[in-house]
Every structure is written in C-alpha cells, then in structure tokens.
Scaffold this active site. Structure first.
Site, mmCIF file in Angstrom:
data_model
loop_
_atom_site.group_PDB
_atom_site.id
_atom_site.type_symbol
_atom_site.label_atom_id
_atom_site.label_comp_id
_atom_site.label_asym_id
_atom_site.label_seq_id
_atom_site.Cartn_x
_atom_site.Cartn_y
_atom_site.Cartn_z
ATOM 1 N N LYS A 20 -9.321 3.441 20.192
ATOM 2 C CA LYS A 20 -10.840 2.879 19.941
ATOM 3 C C LYS A 20 -10.417 2.000 18.768
ATOM 4 O O LYS A 20 -10.248 2.107 17.595
ATOM 5 C CB LYS A 20 -11.735 3.795 19.497
ATOM 6 C CG LYS A 20 -13.181 3.105 19.644
ATOM 7 C CD LYS A 20 -14.066 3.797 18.922
ATOM 8 C CE LYS A 20 -14.145 3.415 17.198
ATOM 9 N NZ LYS A 20 -14.586 2.032 16.876
ATOM 10 N N GLU A 35 -5.330 8.132 7.231
ATOM 11 C CA GLU A 35 -4.859 7.010 6.060
ATOM 12 C C GLU A 35 -6.168 6.312 5.641
ATOM 13 O O GLU A 35 -6.958 5.637 6.316
ATOM 14 C CB GLU A 35 -3.989 5.892 6.813
ATOM 15 C CG GLU A 35 -2.828 6.536 7.268
ATOM 16 C CD GLU A 35 -1.888 7.090 6.311
ATOM 17 O OE1 GLU A 35 -2.032 6.599 5.054
ATOM 18 O OE2 GLU A 35 -0.902 7.677 6.482
ATOM 19 N N CYS A 93 -6.191 -2.132 2.274
ATOM 20 C CA CYS A 93 -6.408 -0.667 1.520
ATOM 21 C C CYS A 93 -5.635 -0.852 0.409
ATOM 22 O O CYS A 93 -5.670 -0.060 -0.540
ATOM 23 C CB CYS A 93 -5.952 0.465 2.295
ATOM 24 S SG CYS A 93 -4.443 0.082 3.487
ATOM 25 N N GLU A 149 -13.694 2.086 -4.458
ATOM 26 C CA GLU A 149 -13.135 0.995 -3.585
ATOM 27 C C GLU A 149 -14.103 -0.078 -3.353
ATOM 28 O O GLU A 149 -15.359 0.301 -2.885
ATOM 29 C CB GLU A 149 -12.499 1.711 -2.385
ATOM 30 C CG GLU A 149 -11.837 0.432 -1.564
ATOM 31 C CD GLU A 149 -11.419 1.048 -0.350
ATOM 32 O OE1 GLU A 149 -11.927 1.896 0.386
ATOM 33 O OE2 GLU A 149 -10.169 0.674 0.105
HETATM 34 P P1 NAD Z 1 -14.298 3.066 8.681
HETATM 35 O O1 NAD Z 1 -14.051 3.966 7.993
HETATM 36 O O2 NAD Z 1 -15.941 2.140 8.722
HETATM 37 O O3 NAD Z 1 -14.114 2.809 10.409
HETATM 38 C C1 NAD Z 1 -12.754 3.239 10.762
HETATM 39 C C2 NAD Z 1 -12.943 3.175 12.153
HETATM 40 O O4 NAD Z 1 -13.685 4.729 12.141
HETATM 41 C C3 NAD Z 1 -13.652 2.265 13.029
HETATM 42 O O5 NAD Z 1 -12.903 2.191 14.291
HETATM 43 C C4 NAD Z 1 -15.137 3.112 13.042
HETATM 44 O O6 NAD Z 1 -15.770 2.657 14.385
HETATM 45 C C5 NAD Z 1 -14.590 4.433 13.247
HETATM 46 N N1 NAD Z 1 -15.533 5.402 12.936
HETATM 47 C C6 NAD Z 1 -16.539 5.383 12.141
HETATM 48 N N2 NAD Z 1 -17.538 6.328 12.178
HETATM 49 C C7 NAD Z 1 -16.730 7.474 13.009
HETATM 50 C C8 NAD Z 1 -17.123 8.735 13.208
HETATM 51 N N3 NAD Z 1 -18.256 9.383 12.970
HETATM 52 N N4 NAD Z 1 -16.320 9.422 14.356
HETATM 53 C C9 NAD Z 1 -15.146 8.496 14.478
HETATM 54 N N5 NAD Z 1 -14.679 7.361 14.152
HETATM 55 C C10 NAD Z 1 -15.497 6.727 13.354
HETATM 56 O O7 NAD Z 1 -13.385 1.992 7.990
HETATM 57 P P2 NAD Z 1 -13.069 0.406 8.235
HETATM 58 O O8 NAD Z 1 -14.533 -0.253 7.381
HETATM 59 O O9 NAD Z 1 -12.968 -0.201 9.573
HETATM 60 O O10 NAD Z 1 -11.947 0.189 7.336
HETATM 61 C C11 NAD Z 1 -12.078 -0.163 5.950
HETATM 62 C C12 NAD Z 1 -11.488 1.083 5.193
HETATM 63 O O11 NAD Z 1 -10.203 1.518 5.731
HETATM 64 C C13 NAD Z 1 -11.267 1.061 3.785
HETATM 65 O O12 NAD Z 1 -11.603 2.171 3.021
HETATM 66 C C14 NAD Z 1 -9.751 0.831 3.588
HETATM 67 O O13 NAD Z 1 -9.144 1.541 2.560
HETATM 68 C C15 NAD Z 1 -9.307 1.711 5.095
HETATM 69 N N6 NAD Z 1 -7.831 1.432 5.185
HETATM 70 C C16 NAD Z 1 -6.906 2.579 4.826
HETATM 71 C C17 NAD Z 1 -5.524 1.925 5.384
HETATM 72 C C18 NAD Z 1 -4.514 3.180 5.183
HETATM 73 O O14 NAD Z 1 -3.565 2.982 5.877
HETATM 74 N N7 NAD Z 1 -4.705 3.989 3.994
HETATM 75 C C19 NAD Z 1 -5.235 0.864 6.074
HETATM 76 C C20 NAD Z 1 -6.361 0.036 6.447
HETATM 77 C C21 NAD Z 1 -7.581 0.302 6.014
#
Ligand code: NAD
Length: 494
Positions: free
Chosen positions: A176, A251, A285, A386
C-alpha cells in the site's frame, strides 16, 4: 488535459476498487496540477490482493533464487533507462527537487542490483553436529505473503527496500503506497512487470491507512508486515501484528542531531547542516533537526547558517533553479506552523523563516520558509519532537560529553553526526551515540543501500532495512539435520 486514472494491481490485472471510490494525487507545488486519480481501497480489495499473492506464492517460492534475481537485475536496467521520467513523476507528486528525486530512483536501482546479487548468495550456515555421522546446516526459507505499508517521503526508494529483498527471498507481496505519492510505487511495480515478474507476485492496493493499511496487518494470510512511517501509526501497526505474532518491521520517526565541535571544519559543517536540515524540505526521517554547537563556534556558525538558510531558493522542484521544494501537504504545513508557535512560546529565538510562503507562485502550493531557532534547550518540545519540515534547532554545549548527552536525551535513535578533526572524539562518539546510524564529518542524511538502515529506541523495533538485515527479515531460518548413521542418535543424551 484529462486526469490519468490508475487502478489496483491484483493478480496481474488492473482493477478498480470494490467501493468504486477514488482519490486525487495532487502536485504540492501547484495544486491545480492533478497527477492522477487512484482507487480508494478497503478490506475487500486487500482480501483479493492477499488471495492473488497467496496463489502466486505456490510457484514463486519454487522459482530458483538466481532466476528471481535476474528479474531484479533487469528491473535495475529498465529503471536506469526510465530514471529521468520517473524522477519527474516523483517531483510532481512529492515535491522534492529533481536532483533529489533522481537520487530516489537511483536508490531503487542500487537496491535492485544489490538484491539481484543476493540471488546467488542467500547464505546459510553449515556447522558440525555433536553426533557422529550426522550433518547440520541452516537454510533460508521464504516467509510467505508479505504486506508492506509505505510513507510518502521516499516514494520509490522505500518500496524498493521492501519489495526487492522480499522477492529475492521467494515471498510474494502486497504493497500500500502512501496516499500522497502512489504514482512512484506504480512506476516501480510496472518496471518489475516489464522485467518479467509473474502476475500476482506483487500486488498494489492504493488508499488510506485505516481502510486499506489496517486490513493488511490483520489479514490471517499475511505472514509478515513491513511498515515505514510515523511512530504514532507504527505503534498501531505493531500492536495489531503482535496480536497474531506476526513478524513486523517498524521504521519510524527521528529527531536527529548533528554535533559541531570547536575543532571542526566549519565550512564543511555548514554545507552538511544546510543539506541535512533543508534537503527534502526537512522531510526525511534522518533530517538534521537539532544542531548541537560548541559554544566557542556557536555565534559564527549560527550567523553563517542563517545567511545560508535565507538564501535558499524555494520553489517548484521541476524547475532546476530551485534548491528546496514544497512540503507534501497542508497537514505538514500546519505541523511546521504549530511547532514554530510552540518553540516561540517556550522561549526559543526565531532567527529566520517560521512561516508559510504565500507570495507569487508560492501561493499555488504548500511552501514553508527555511526556519532556524537558536537558544533551544534540550528539554524544549522543539528539541524533543519530530517536526518533519524545514525547521532546525540550535543547542549549545561546552564539551563532547555534554553534546552526546543532549543528542541521546530524546525518545528517538535514528541518525547522528559529529563534525570534529579529532579521531579520539570521533571514536568516542561512534561508541556513545545512541542511534542506528552515526556519520563522522558528514550530515545525518545519506544512507547507502548495502548497509543496515534503521534505528534504536522509538525509531524502530530492532529490524533493519538495507543490506543483509533485509534478507534476515524476509527469510526465516530452517535448521536441517541429516542423520546418516542408520541408528537412533539422541542429542544431549548419547
Ligand atoms: P504515516 O505514519 O502517517 O503513514 C505511513 C503509512 O501508514 C501510510 O501509507 C499511511 O496510509 C499508513 N497508515 C496510516 N494509518 C494506518 C493504520 N491505522 N494502519 C495501517 N496503515 C496506516 O507517516 P507519513 O506521514 O507517511 O511519513 C512520515 C513519517 O515516516 C515520519 O515520522 C518519518 O520519520 C517516518 N519515516 C521513517 C523512515 C525510517 O526508515 N525510519 C523513513 C521514512 C519516513
């Protein structure tokens, strides 16, 4: 121009969502530009995709790993040919500047070649048995159907980190993409198909988290979950996976610190700070969101950093004169604005930026000015939480020991950096910084695909992407004993 319409990919067929609903993918630099219309999927679509992945698993797991790897190698070749087009598509949907989206596609290419090489390794172990005439080894088995949930900030690289190791290990997948950046996942998976990936081995279900992501985590036939995103959602995903004892790689967020000591090459540290804090508009991130400055160089560094931040050219990433693109959406603008208010209220000094850019062409997208706060103390929320925007906090220290304590005094543990010319300090920092990644004389961003990627504390739950860490996640060990003694031999007893 009519809007391009994309469907889900299930069992090799492009199909509309069962609900018939769709959502629009908009260009964050120019809202009037619609990138595409994508299906709003739900649990029924997920169930279809899981069934397709399960059916494809029967043959894919038996396809020799070197043959699976050849498809990944061809994927790398085709991505190389399409790099420019895919980078442009990505800038249009995600906003980061073209040089960075070229890098994002390149990361997928690098991962394709690295994981193609794994097809002729996937090493296990052989080891002596404690009993005579008995042979012992461990081999890697695929896990089964793997579910993947991706964020929007690395729209092709992160899906490639998940899909390619899973595929070379013999798993089938459903992914997804993030709702803000689905096109790059489509481009990646289309390339896999053009490279010869059989139908059903990778399936795409587009849509929103609670409707399309959550059912992936709870579906009984999904055997492993790989999630990248916020710690908040990661906690929900991790708890749901734990209820069924599913392997789950999380992650998550970061609050990454760069330490600049008084003996550092300040020109180099400044270049690193600008790139680390404002590259990808601070939406990495691993973004540098805290800079811990030795008090002897703090004033000079601060002045020069603010001048550099003010001079950054912010605009549509498709126009190569710009150095920093928009934030991904209004919600991220609201978050940045909110943290500027919090930091100001807490007593930090706003030195530049701090607001949305709304003049001229900026009015058509979600642009935020590069923002620097000084006078930040380690316990302030702006130093702890963050932001995920172009906002950096400057903190002062009097020694390396103090700086390391400040760097470690947060809930996250993803990336860290030290600028110093003293090798003794460098090795002390490598030893003492609590993080999955430490850079010496380089900013907190810039991971390479063949090293483990991930963090400690609330950044991750112990798994790693990249390198062999990914192979460990997407395979499960089987220990094999072959007894050729022709009699019953009892371990620990005979
Ligand atoms: P997010 O957590 O809002 O969403 C991530 C994904 O999860 C999306 O595809 C979203 O649709 C899905 N999602 C949301 N609610 C869900 C649920 N209840 N059940 C299952 N899936 C669900 O994050 P974002 O805004 O897309 O990304 C930013 C965040 O990602 C920041 O906190 C960043 O630090 C982190 N990030 C971490 C890494 C790493 O490798 N550590 C890399 C990139 C981004």
């Amino acid at each position: 121009m009519s809007t391009a319409v994309y469907k889900n990919l299930i069992g090799g067929q492009w199909v509309t969502a069962r609900s018939g609903k769709t959502f629009l993918n908009l260009n964050p630099a120019r809202y009037e530009d619609t990138v595409g219309e994508f299906p709003t999927s739900n649990a029924e679509d997920v169930a279809d995709a899981v069934a397709a992945a399960k059916a494809a698993y029967a043959t894919w797991r038996l396809t020799p790993a070197p043959k699976r790897a050849e498809i990944l190698y061809r994927t790398g070749e085709i991505l190389t040919q399409r790099k420019e087009q895919y980078a442009r598509d990505m800038t249009r949907e995600m906003g980061k500047v073209l040089s960075e989206t070229r890098g994002d596609v390149q990361e997928a290419i690098d991962t394709a070649y690295y994981m193609a090489g794994e097809g002729r390794r996937l090493f296990g172990q052989t080891t002596p048995s404690e009993l005579p005439n008995k042979f012992a080894m461990s081999v890697r088995m695929p896990v089964g159907v793997c579910g993947m949930i991706a964020p929007w900030n690395f729209p092709m690289a992160i899906p490639s980190w998940k899909l390619f190791p899973a595929l070379v290990c013999g798993n089938t997948c459903l992914i997804k993409p993030a709702e803000d950046t689905p096109l790059s996942t489509y481009n990646l998976v289309q390339t896999l198909m053009d490279a010869g990936l059989p139908p059903g081995v990778v399936n795409i279900v587009a849509g929103f988290g609670p409707e399309a992501g959550a059912p992936i985590v709870t579906h009984p036939d999904v055997r492993a979950i790989s999630f990248t995103g916020s710690s908040e959602v990661g906690r929900i995903v991790g708890q749901a996976a734990a209820a069924n004892f599913k392997p789950c790689s999380l992650e998550m967020g970061g609050k990454n610190a760069m330490i600049v000591m008084e003996d550092a090459n300040l020109d180099l540290a400044l270049d690193g700070a600008v790139w680390g804090a404002f590259g990808t508009t601070g939406q990495r991130c691993t973004a540098t969101s805290r800079i811990i400055l030795h008090k002897k160089i703090a004033a000079e560094f601060t002045e020069r950093l603010v001048a550099r931040a003010r001079a950054l050219r912010v605009g549509d990433g498709l126009d190569e004169q710009f150095e920093m693109g928009p934030q991904i959406n209004q919600q991220q603008i609201d978050t940045s604005t909110h943290y500027v208010e919090i930091a100001t209220r807490e007593g930090a000094r706003l030195l530049c930026g701090g607001e949305r850019l709304i003049e001229g062409a900026h009015a058509k997208g979600t642009f935020f000015a590069p923002t620097v706060f000084s006078g930040v103390t380690p316990s302030m929320r702006i130093a702890q939480e963050e932001v995920f925007g172009p906002v950096v906090s400057l903190i002062e220290c009097g020694s390396l020991e103090e700086a390391i304590g400040q760097a470690n005094g947060i809930q996250y543990g993803l990336s860290t950096a030290l600028y110093s010319r003293d090798v003794n300090r460098a090795f002390a920092a490598i030893r003492d910084l609590e993080a999955g990644i430490t850079y010496i004389n380089a900013p907190t961003i810039g991971a390479e695909v063949h090293l483990p990627f991930g963090g400690v504390k609330q950044t991750g739950n112990g798994h790693r992407e990249g390198g062999t860490g990914a192979i460990d996640f997407y395979s499960s060990w089987k220990s094999v004993y072959v007894d050729y003694s022709d009699k019953l031999q009892r371990a620990q007893i005979d």
